[in-house]
Design an enzyme around this catalytic site. Structure first.
Site, PDB file in Angstrom:
ATOM      1  N   ASP A  48      24.073   3.838  40.118  1.00 36.60           N
ATOM      2  CA  ASP A  48      23.468   5.086  40.553  1.00 36.60           C
ATOM      3  C   ASP A  48      22.471   4.707  41.640  1.00 36.60           C
ATOM      4  OD1 ASP A  48      22.443   7.814  40.492  1.00 36.60           O
ATOM      5  OD2 ASP A  48      20.717   6.950  39.442  1.00 36.60           O
ATOM      6  N   ASP A  50      19.642   7.148  43.222  1.00 36.90           N
ATOM      7  CA  ASP A  50      18.310   7.730  43.072  1.00 36.90           C
ATOM      8  C   ASP A  50      17.648   7.269  41.784  1.00 36.90           C
ATOM      9  OD1 ASP A  50      18.588   9.136  45.442  1.00 36.90           O
ATOM     10  OD2 ASP A  50      19.502  10.856  44.462  1.00 36.90           O
TER      11      ASP A  50
END
Length: 253
Positions: A48, A50
């Site tokens: 991922d 963010d």
């Protein structure tokens, strides 16, 4: 047993599984040791972006840049906590921000990526071992290109959403055909990667509920809380870390 009681018994235990009832992910059955074993033998890693690869949430930062930060952060927390569907939160955040092509360009020029400590060394270590690294994000392709470039990753290893613009550069929505635009989208991405490349030990690493949803089909999930701790992820991830160095150390052992 009366038929109506039998019906409720059957419906509860066979139709409404405990996982559905309590929203506990299947990965809880994977022990920390099993997850570490998958990590040591990883043949692909999906990050991922963010609050995992980066310290912040890019859309939140873009919202601040556009003067609507507080309104958007509330929706981000709802989405990452698993309290609303990701697509609903994405749609609402973008409607608030109304990012034009020019605003995005200005944001990128004035806001260089803020990398999480240790992530560059970790990605470098994986790449040296010939392990493919993917950026699987609910963020946006155009914002993540500089991130991939600074990590030494090919742009085609970015799997993210796409903002649409009208001919004059105004915001026109987002591409709803991208799997990462909806809840469960990262699961679809991981499954597609495994089917395409034949990965047997693919690991997903992230801070949010949408990342945790990707295991399975991911063979292991590592929850990351170095920038923000999502309680749902901390409680249910088989392996939860707050420092990238822990992953580097485990990889070397």
């Amino acid at each position: 047993m009366k038929w109506n009681n039998f019906f409720y018994f059957f419906f509860f235990f066979h139709v409404i599984s405990p996982r559905r009832l309590f929203h506990l992910p299947i990965i809880k059955m994977l022990s920390q040791e099993q997850c570490k074993k998958v990590w040591k033998n990883a043949d692909a890693v999906c990050f991922d972006v963010d609050s995992t690869v980066l310290k912040d949430e890019a859309l939140d930062e873009l919202a601040k840049f556009c003067g609507v930060g507080e309104l958007v952060i509330e929706w981000t927390n709802k989405a990452m906590g698993g309290n609303v569907s990701f697509r609903e939160a994405l749609n609402e955040r973008l409607k608030i921000v109304q990012p034009t092509r020019q605003k995005v360009a200005d944001f990128l020029s004035q806001h260089p990526p803020q990398f999480t400590p240790g992530i560059k060394d970790l990605v470098s270590g994986l790449s040296k071992r010939g392990i493919p690294v993917y950026l699987v994000s609910g963020g946006f392709q155009s914002i993540l290109v500089p991130v991939a470039e600074q990590l030494g990753l090919p742009v085609e290893n970015i799997i993210a959403n796409r903002i649409k613009f009208y001919y004059n550069g105004d915001y026109a929505g987002f591409d709803e055909n991208q799997p990462t635009s909806s809840s469960g989208g990262k699961k679809v991405v991981v499954e597609t990667l495994k089917n395409k490349h034949g990965y047997k030990n693919l690991v997903m690493i992230g801070d949010g509920a949408t990342d945790m949803e990707a295991c399975p089909p991911a063979d292991g999930f590592i929850g990351f809380g170095g920038n923000i701790i999502r309680e749902k992820v901390k409680q249910n991830a088989p392996w939860f870390v707050t420092d990238m160095q822990e992953l580097i150390n485990e990889m070397k052992e």
